[in-house]
Design a protein around this motif. Structure first.
Motif, PDB file in Angstrom:
ATOM      1  N   HIS A 269      29.322  62.595  25.973  1.00  0.00           N
ATOM      2  CA  HIS A 269      28.262  62.023  25.151  1.00  0.00           C
ATOM      3  C   HIS A 269      27.385  63.129  24.557  1.00  0.00           C
ATOM      4  O   HIS A 269      27.001  63.069  23.386  1.00  0.00           O
ATOM      5  N   VAL A 270      27.073  64.128  25.355  1.00  0.00           N
ATOM      6  CA  VAL A 270      26.281  65.262  24.867  1.00  0.00           C
ATOM      7  C   VAL A 270      27.031  65.971  23.745  1.00  0.00           C
ATOM      8  O   VAL A 270      26.451  66.274  22.693  1.00  0.00           O
ATOM      9  N   ALA A 271      28.313  66.226  23.925  1.00  0.00           N
ATOM     10  CA  ALA A 271      29.107  66.907  22.896  1.00  0.00           C
ATOM     11  C   ALA A 271      29.177  66.071  21.623  1.00  0.00           C
ATOM     12  O   ALA A 271      29.050  66.599  20.518  1.00  0.00           O
ATOM     13  N   ARG A 272      29.343  64.764  21.762  1.00  0.00           N
ATOM     14  CA  ARG A 272      29.416  63.889  20.584  1.00  0.00           C
ATOM     15  C   ARG A 272      28.075  63.783  19.869  1.00  0.00           C
ATOM     16  O   ARG A 272      28.037  63.573  18.662  1.00  0.00           O
ATOM     17  N   SER A 273      26.992  63.909  20.590  1.00  0.00           N
ATOM     18  CA  SER A 273      25.686  63.869  19.927  1.00  0.00           C
ATOM     19  C   SER A 273      25.424  65.159  19.161  1.00  0.00           C
ATOM     20  O   SER A 273      24.627  65.183  18.235  1.00  0.00           O
ATOM     21  N   PHE A 274      26.108  66.220  19.535  1.00  0.00           N
ATOM     22  CA  PHE A 274      25.920  67.508  18.895  1.00  0.00           C
ATOM     23  C   PHE A 274      26.856  67.686  17.710  1.00  0.00           C
ATOM     24  O   PHE A 274      26.476  68.288  16.711  1.00  0.00           O
ATOM     25  N   ALA A 275      28.070  67.192  17.804  1.00  0.00           N
ATOM     26  CA  ALA A 275      29.068  67.325  16.738  1.00  0.00           C
ATOM     27  C   ALA A 275      29.637  65.940  16.460  1.00  0.00           C
ATOM     28  O   ALA A 275      30.230  65.330  17.336  1.00  0.00           O
ATOM     29  N   LYS A 276      29.442  65.443  15.257  1.00  0.00           N
ATOM     30  CA  LYS A 276      29.820  64.064  14.935  1.00  0.00           C
ATOM     31  C   LYS A 276      31.321  63.867  14.748  1.00  0.00           C
ATOM     32  O   LYS A 276      31.849  62.826  15.074  1.00  0.00           O
ATOM     33  N   GLU A 277      32.025  64.851  14.202  1.00  0.00           N
ATOM     34  CA  GLU A 277      33.463  64.717  14.001  1.00  0.00           C
ATOM     35  C   GLU A 277      34.186  64.844  15.338  1.00  0.00           C
ATOM     36  O   GLU A 277      33.785  65.631  16.192  1.00  0.00           O
ATOM     37  N   HIS A 278      35.271  64.104  15.488  1.00  0.00           N
ATOM     38  CA  HIS A 278      35.984  64.064  16.767  1.00  0.00           C
ATOM     39  C   HIS A 278      36.465  65.445  17.207  1.00  0.00           C
ATOM     40  O   HIS A 278      36.248  65.844  18.354  1.00  0.00           O
ATOM     41  N   ASP A 279      37.136  66.174  16.304  1.00  0.00           N
ATOM     42  CA  ASP A 279      37.680  67.484  16.674  1.00  0.00           C
ATOM     43  C   ASP A 279      36.569  68.462  17.054  1.00  0.00           C
ATOM     44  O   ASP A 279      36.701  69.210  18.030  1.00  0.00           O
ATOM     45  N   ALA A 280      35.485  68.455  16.304  1.00  0.00           N
ATOM     46  CA  ALA A 280      34.364  69.353  16.608  1.00  0.00           C
ATOM     47  C   ALA A 280      33.725  68.970  17.939  1.00  0.00           C
ATOM     48  O   ALA A 280      33.369  69.846  18.739  1.00  0.00           O
ATOM     49  N   ALA A 281      33.598  67.674  18.191  1.00  0.00           N
ATOM     50  CA  ALA A 281      33.024  67.225  19.465  1.00  0.00           C
ATOM     51  C   ALA A 281      33.914  67.645  20.637  1.00  0.00           C
ATOM     52  O   ALA A 281      33.407  68.071  21.685  1.00  0.00           O
ATOM     53  N   MET A 282      35.222  67.566  20.463  1.00  0.00           N
ATOM     54  CA  MET A 282      36.125  67.968  21.534  1.00  0.00           C
ATOM     55  C   MET A 282      36.097  69.479  21.736  1.00  0.00           C
ATOM     56  O   MET A 282      36.200  69.964  22.868  1.00  0.00           O
ATOM     57  N   ASP A 283      35.930  70.239  20.648  1.00  0.00           N
ATOM     58  CA  ASP A 283      35.771  71.693  20.779  1.00  0.00           C
ATOM     59  C   ASP A 283      34.497  72.026  21.545  1.00  0.00           C
ATOM     60  O   ASP A 283      34.498  72.894  22.423  1.00  0.00           O
ATOM     61  N   ALA A 284      33.410  71.334  21.204  1.00  0.00           N
ATOM     62  CA  ALA A 284      32.141  71.560  21.901  1.00  0.00           C
ATOM     63  C   ALA A 284      32.262  71.161  23.372  1.00  0.00           C
ATOM     64  O   ALA A 284      31.736  71.845  24.260  1.00  0.00           O
ATOM     65  N   PHE A 285      32.966  70.067  23.646  1.00  0.00           N
ATOM     66  CA  PHE A 285      33.172  69.599  25.017  1.00  0.00           C
ATOM     67  C   PHE A 285      33.957  70.629  25.820  1.00  0.00           C
ATOM     68  O   PHE A 285      33.587  70.967  26.953  1.00  0.00           O
ATOM     69  N   ALA A 286      35.021  71.166  25.227  1.00  0.00           N
ATOM     70  CA  ALA A 286      35.827  72.181  25.910  1.00  0.00           C
ATOM     71  C   ALA A 286      34.997  73.438  26.170  1.00  0.00           C
ATOM     72  O   ALA A 286      35.071  74.020  27.257  1.00  0.00           O
ATOM     73  N   TRP A 287      34.198  73.850  25.191  1.00  0.00           N
ATOM     74  CA  TRP A 287      33.316  75.010  25.355  1.00  0.00           C
ATOM     75  C   TRP A 287      32.344  74.765  26.505  1.00  0.00           C
ATOM     76  O   TRP A 287      32.088  75.651  27.324  1.00  0.00           O
ATOM     77  N   MET A 288      31.809  73.550  26.550  1.00  0.00           N
ATOM     78  CA  MET A 288      30.848  73.199  27.597  1.00  0.00           C
ATOM     79  C   MET A 288      31.496  73.278  28.978  1.00  0.00           C
ATOM     80  O   MET A 288      30.914  73.842  29.914  1.00  0.00           O
ATOM     81  N   LEU A 289      32.695  72.737  29.126  1.00  0.00           N
ATOM     82  CA  LEU A 289      33.384  72.778  30.419  1.00  0.00           C
ATOM     83  C   LEU A 289      33.692  74.216  30.829  1.00  0.00           C
ATOM     84  O   LEU A 289      33.539  74.575  32.001  1.00  0.00           O
ATOM     85  N   GLU A 290      34.116  75.039  29.859  1.00  0.00           N
ATOM     86  CA  GLU A 290      34.368  76.453  30.169  1.00  0.00           C
ATOM     87  C   GLU A 290      33.081  77.144  30.618  1.00  0.00           C
ATOM     88  O   GLU A 290      33.095  77.955  31.542  1.00  0.00           O
TER      89      GLU A 290
END
Length: 136
Positions: free
Chosen positions: A37-58
């Motif tokens: 949810h945090v990643a999706r609130s930061f990046a609206k497009e799906h691919d960008a949100a998933m990139d942000a999510f992966a960065w966050m987990l790393e």
């Protein structure tokens, strides 16, 4: 407010945790929706949100969970509130790594917002057309 860390965090950070991978999976099973949810609130497009999510987990896993070890159950906030703040900061790091920091506009022609928009579109366009197989 909680005075003790959640059990999945305690298990993950135990010095004797024999299976860190399963402890990490258990931690994510509880908190991945919040982090996503945090990643999706930061990046609206799906691919960008998933990139942000992966960065966050790393970022959360880096240096033997250094960021997660910084949590202090002192009663000032819930763990999930603290985790959202840490996640947003990691998403901001992802955004800055991708687009750079905001800089004041050079004297003259365009505003800082216009320059930032142009730079962001350029990065997105160039990033989409690069074939990773062609890179050395």
């Amino acid at each position: 407010m909680a005075d003790s860390p959640p059990p999945e965090l305690v298990r993950l950070l135990e010095p004797t945790a024999s299976d860190r991978e399963s402890a990490w999976e258990a931690f994510l099973a509880v908190h991945y929706r919040l982090l996503l949810h945090v990643a999706r609130s930061f990046a609206k497009e799906h691919d960008a949100a998933m990139d942000a999510f992966a960065w966050m987990l790393e970022g959360l896993r880096a240096d033997d969970f250094h960021r997660l070890r910084a949590f202090s159950a002192d009663g000032r906030s819930e763990f999930t509130t603290w985790l959202v703040v840490v996640g947003r900061r990691l998403c901001l790091d992802w955004y800055r790594a991708k687009y750079g920091r905001d800089r004041p506009s050079a004297a003259g022609t365009t505003t800082a917002g216009e320059e930032r928009g142009v730079r962001r579109r350029l990065v997105d366009l160039v990033g989409d057309s690069v074939d990773t197989a062609d890179l050395p």
